[in-house]
Design a protein around this motif. Structure first.
Motif, PDB file in Angstrom:
ATOM      1  N   THR A 241      84.297  57.175  48.635  1.00  0.00           N
ATOM      2  CA  THR A 241      82.970  57.368  49.189  1.00  0.00           C
ATOM      3  C   THR A 241      82.005  57.428  48.019  1.00  0.00           C
ATOM      4  O   THR A 241      81.951  58.420  47.301  1.00  0.00           O
TER       5      THR A 241
ATOM      6  N   SER B 173      78.916  57.815  47.864  1.00  0.00           N
ATOM      7  CA  SER B 173      77.838  58.798  47.930  1.00  0.00           C
ATOM      8  C   SER B 173      78.309  60.185  47.523  1.00  0.00           C
ATOM      9  O   SER B 173      77.489  61.076  47.337  1.00  0.00           O
ATOM     10  N   THR B 174      79.609  60.400  47.366  1.00  0.00           N
ATOM     11  CA  THR B 174      80.106  61.723  46.979  1.00  0.00           C
ATOM     12  C   THR B 174      80.929  61.745  45.711  1.00  0.00           C
ATOM     13  O   THR B 174      81.178  62.822  45.174  1.00  0.00           O
TER      14      THR B 174
ATOM     15  N   THR C   6      76.361  57.714  54.738  1.00  0.00           N
ATOM     16  CA  THR C   6      76.142  57.340  53.346  1.00  0.00           C
ATOM     17  C   THR C   6      74.813  56.609  53.245  1.00  0.00           C
ATOM     18  O   THR C   6      74.391  55.948  54.195  1.00  0.00           O
TER      19      THR C   6
ATOM     20  N   SER D 158      80.014  51.047  52.854  1.00  0.00           N
ATOM     21  CA  SER D 158      81.114  51.633  53.616  1.00  0.00           C
ATOM     22  C   SER D 158      81.189  51.091  55.040  1.00  0.00           C
ATOM     23  O   SER D 158      82.099  51.441  55.784  1.00  0.00           O
TER      24      SER D 158
ATOM     25  N   TYR E   6      81.785  56.175  57.492  1.00  0.00           N
ATOM     26  CA  TYR E   6      81.531  57.584  57.201  1.00  0.00           C
ATOM     27  C   TYR E   6      80.293  58.109  57.927  1.00  0.00           C
ATOM     28  O   TYR E   6      79.814  59.189  57.607  1.00  0.00           O
TER      29      TYR E   6
ATOM     30  N   VAL F 205      78.463  65.177  54.005  1.00  0.00           N
ATOM     31  CA  VAL F 205      78.803  64.942  52.600  1.00  0.00           C
ATOM     32  C   VAL F 205      80.007  65.810  52.215  1.00  0.00           C
ATOM     33  O   VAL F 205      80.893  65.361  51.496  1.00  0.00           O
TER      34      VAL F 205
ATOM     35  N   GLN G 271      83.161  64.219  53.360  1.00  0.00           N
ATOM     36  CA  GLN G 271      83.483  63.013  52.605  1.00  0.00           C
ATOM     37  C   GLN G 271      83.978  63.330  51.200  1.00  0.00           C
ATOM     38  O   GLN G 271      84.701  62.538  50.604  1.00  0.00           O
TER      39      GLN G 271
END
Length: 164
Positions: A22, A24-25, A81, A86, A90, A95, A98
């Protein structure tokens, strides 16, 4: 489709995501992100300390409340995200869910649990056990920590913030 089937499909979709990461994390796994988080707490405290009519007790409580509110919104309220890589797998996850692909008790998750606790302890110490401020700080800390419990993974209390 039953809840069990939906969960199985979500896991299949997330497992087939590109590189199963992921994006974004994954930045939270870097020590620089940890340092930046601590610097944000220090900056919040310094900004509140610059306000002349606020006591030291009030600045610590406001620092605690501000950080925990931002932390809750950032990690436990926002879903999905910000990018399209993705392909929507998700979209229903926060967050926090994830982070580290949902694996519990990783170093990053432990750090993010320890921060509100340490901030609460500092705030409690510097407010000299003022009961009202202690109650506010404790409530703020508990709200953030309860959202991080493994039993709360993918749980939406009273259906709030649930995506269909």
């Amino acid at each position: 489709m039953s809840k069990k089937d939906v969960k199985a499909n979500d896991q299949l979709d997330q497992g087939s995501a590109p590189n199963h990461v992921t994006y974004s994390t994954n930045w939270m796994n870097y020590k620089g992100a940890w340092l930046a988080t601590v610097c944000i707490i220090i900056a919040i405290k310094l900004l509140y300390s610059l306000i002349p009519f606020l006591s030291s007790q009030a600045t610590w409580t406001l620092t605690n409340l501000t950080f925990n509110a931002g932390h809750f919104v950032m990690f436990h309220w926002l879903q999905g995200t910000p990018n399209d890589t993705s392909q929507g797998v998700y979209d229903g996850l926060t967050v926090w869910e994830q982070l580290d692909d949902g694996v519990q008790f990783t170093a990053t998750r432990k750090f993010m649990v320890a921060l509100p606790i340490l901030l609460f302890l500092c705030s409690s110490y510097y407010t000299h056990e003022h009961y009202f401020l202690f109650a506010i700080d404790l409530l703020s800390c508990l709200i953030v920590l309860i959202a991080k419990l493994p039993i709360m993974h993918r749980v939406r209390v009273f259906g709030i913030n649930k995506r269909d």
